[in-house]
Structures are given as structure tokens and as C-alpha cells.
Scaffold this motif. Structure first.
Motif, short mmCIF file in Angstrom:
data_model
loop_
_atom_site.label_atom_id
_atom_site.label_comp_id
_atom_site.label_asym_id
_atom_site.label_seq_id
_atom_site.Cartn_x
_atom_site.Cartn_y
_atom_site.Cartn_z
N TYR A 227 92.42 118.04 85.43
CA TYR A 227 91.07 117.76 85.92
C TYR A 227 90.36 116.82 84.95
O TYR A 227 90.73 116.71 83.78
CB TYR A 227 90.25 119.05 86.03
N SER A 228 89.31 116.18 85.43
CA SER A 228 88.50 115.34 84.56
C SER A 228 87.02 115.57 84.85
O SER A 228 86.62 115.80 86.00
CB SER A 228 88.84 113.85 84.75
N TYR A 229 86.23 115.54 83.81
CA TYR A 229 84.79 115.79 83.94
C TYR A 229 84.11 114.64 84.67
O TYR A 229 84.38 113.46 84.41
CB TYR A 229 84.17 115.95 82.55
N SER A 230 83.22 114.95 85.61
CA SER A 230 82.48 113.93 86.36
C SER A 230 81.04 113.89 85.89
O SER A 230 80.23 114.76 86.22
CB SER A 230 82.52 114.24 87.86
N LEU A 237 73.13 122.04 84.33
CA LEU A 237 73.61 123.42 84.44
C LEU A 237 74.86 123.59 85.28
O LEU A 237 75.41 124.68 85.36
CB LEU A 237 72.49 124.31 85.00
N ASN A 238 75.31 122.54 85.94
CA ASN A 238 76.51 122.60 86.78
C ASN A 238 77.44 121.45 86.41
O ASN A 238 77.16 120.29 86.75
CB ASN A 238 76.15 122.53 88.26
N TRP A 239 78.52 121.76 85.71
CA TRP A 239 79.46 120.74 85.28
C TRP A 239 80.62 120.69 86.26
O TRP A 239 81.29 121.71 86.49
CB TRP A 239 79.97 121.05 83.88
N ILE A 240 80.86 119.52 86.82
CA ILE A 240 81.88 119.34 87.84
C ILE A 240 83.13 118.69 87.23
O ILE A 240 83.04 117.66 86.55
CB ILE A 240 81.37 118.45 88.99
N PHE A 241 84.27 119.30 87.49
CA PHE A 241 85.55 118.74 87.07
C PHE A 241 86.36 118.45 88.33
O PHE A 241 86.49 119.31 89.22
CB PHE A 241 86.29 119.72 86.16
N LEU A 242 86.92 117.24 88.40
CA LEU A 242 87.59 116.78 89.61
C LEU A 242 89.09 116.59 89.38
O LEU A 242 89.54 116.24 88.30
CB LEU A 242 86.98 115.44 90.06
#
Length: 246
Positions: A227-230, A237-242
Motif C-alpha cells: 500500500y502507499s499513503y495518499s 484524522l483519516n489517513w488513506i492507504f491505497l
């Protein structure tokens, strides 16, 4: 629960909320297999197994009747954590930094010894305090986590739990910042949460944090286990990893 999994230490700690766990066990002992099967929506076989577990459960925990939580839990998250491969330093690190939410024990540290049980947080188990576990545990868990972060400079808690468990924390009374980690995969032209894979990814991040001794949340953005951080999709408060499908 995996009775055959072992970790590289004999060290252990006792659960924090053992008295509260005993209260819930007493309630669970009132159920017969048919009632428990209905309450938990589980098979008759699982119901009978857990009836036996509740009646064997003892308030006094020791290494003869219990086992460290990180070595006992065996769902998809814990398979990816792969604690059997951790060395002594890694186990000491995870003991300091990871807290596990539990329907029976409230909060469990990795080396807390527990006895086998089944009690998901979302189960509507009637007890002396309320008709569900959220009301039973919310204040106790929230106050405990407040104590845990009191001396932390950043005052941040990284949430890798499912919504069923994380909502037991009263965010209005939590004296810090909760950063939710969300894993998405590219499917049919858009990024979606794939529940089973998200579970595995949460375990992988715990392993990544432990193996790299990470104690700074910004370093989580370098997580690269598929995954990689977007930066574009994430908020404070919401970290998305794709993850892109190959």
C-alpha cells in the motif's frame, strides 16, 4: 484462538480489567448452548465449545491456564502480525505500544495472559450496567487510554481496529487525537475498502511498526507492504492507504 502458537518470551503481565471480565463471565455462564448460539449467531458446535470455555474460566490467571494474548489470538489480523517471528526486543516494543480492544477483557496488552473465550464487542450481552458491551466498557476503556497517552508528547492514538471495536472509545472524552487508518484497493474503476484484505493490512501495519520500532506517527506514511499513503485523499484524522491491482 491458537493453543499451539508460541512466542520468544516467557514474560507476561496480568489483564488490567480482570474483575470486570469476571462479571461478564458470570453473565455468560447463564446461557445454555441454544441461547448462546442465538445471541452470537454462531453454530451449535461453536456454542458448545464456548459454553465449556466460560465454565472453565478462572479469575486467577497463570501460565498453566492462560497464554499471552499476542500468542493466543489467531484471526487474519494476527496471522499478519506474525508474532511468532518477533525477537525479545520486538516483543518488548509491541508490549509498550500496542493495545488490543476485547469484548471480555476490555483492553489487553500483547503480553497480558488470557484464557480462551469468544465475546465480540458488538454482542448485546445484558449485564448489570446495561444491555450491551459498549456501555459496560466505554468509560473504563476511554479513561484507561487517557492515562496511557498522558505522558505522550504527541497525544495521538493510531486506530487500526474495526468500527465494531473502535466505537467503544468515547471520542468526546478522549484527551488526544485519534488517527484512523483506512486501506483501500482499486476495483472496477474506483478505490474501495475490501474488508478481508483491510483486516490483513491492519495486521501488516502492526508488524511494520514493530519491526521498525516506529514511535512517530509521521513515519507510518512510509508503510509500503503493498500500500502507499495518499496525501491527496487523507485528512488530519483519516489517513488513506491505497493499493493498485496488478
Amino acid at each position: 484462538m491458537n493453543e499451539h502458537k508460541n512466542i520468544a518470551t516467557d514474560l507476561y503481565t496480568e489483564p488490567i480489567f480482570i474483575k470486570e471480565a469476571e462479571v461478564l463471565i458470570k453473565e455468560l455462564k447463564r446461557y445454555d448452548p441454544i441461547q448462546l448460539s442465538s445471541l452470537m449467531a454462531i453454530s451449535d458446535k461453536l456454542s458448545e465449545l464456548n459454553i465449556v470455555r466460560y465454565h472453565r474460566w478462572k479469575k486467577t490467571h497463570n501460565m498453566d491456564n492462560s497464554k499471552q494474548a499476542i500468542a493466543y489470538y489467531d484471526g487474519e489480523v494476527y496471522k499478519q502480525i506474525n508474532s511468532e517471528k518477533f525477537n525479545g526486543d520486538e516483543l518488548r516494543f509491541i508490549q509498550q505500544h500496542l493495545r488490543i480492544l476485547s469484548g471480555l477483557y476490555g483492553v489487553v496488552r500483547p503480553l497480558d495472559i488470557i484464557q480462551p473465550y469468544r465475546l465480540e464487542m458488538g454482542i448485546k450481552l445484558k449485564n448489570k450496567k446495561s444491555n450491551n458491551l459498549y456501555n459496560f466498557w466505554s468509560d473504563k476503556i476511554t479513561n484507561y487510554l487517557n492515562e496511557e497517552i498522558k505522558n505522550q508528547k504527541d497525544k495521538s492514538l493510531i486506530n487500526l481496529s474495526s468500527k465494531e471495536y473502535s466505537q467503544v472509545v468515547n471520542i468526546n472524552n478522549f484527551n488526544g487525537k485519534i488517527v484512523n487508518i483506512i486501506f483501500k484497493e482499486y476495483r472496477n474503476g474506483t478505490y474501495k475498502i475490501i474488508p478481508f484484505n483491510a483486516k490483513r493490512a491492519r495486521g501488516l501495519m502492526v508488524r511494520y511498526v514493530t519491526e521498525n520500532y516506529i514511535d512517530n506517527k509521521e513515519s507510518l506514511k512510509d508503510f509500503d507492504y503493498g500500500y502507499s499513503y495518499s496525501e491527496e485523499l487523507s485528512t488530519d484524522l483519516n489517513w488513506i492507504f491505497l493499493k493498485d491491482m496488478i
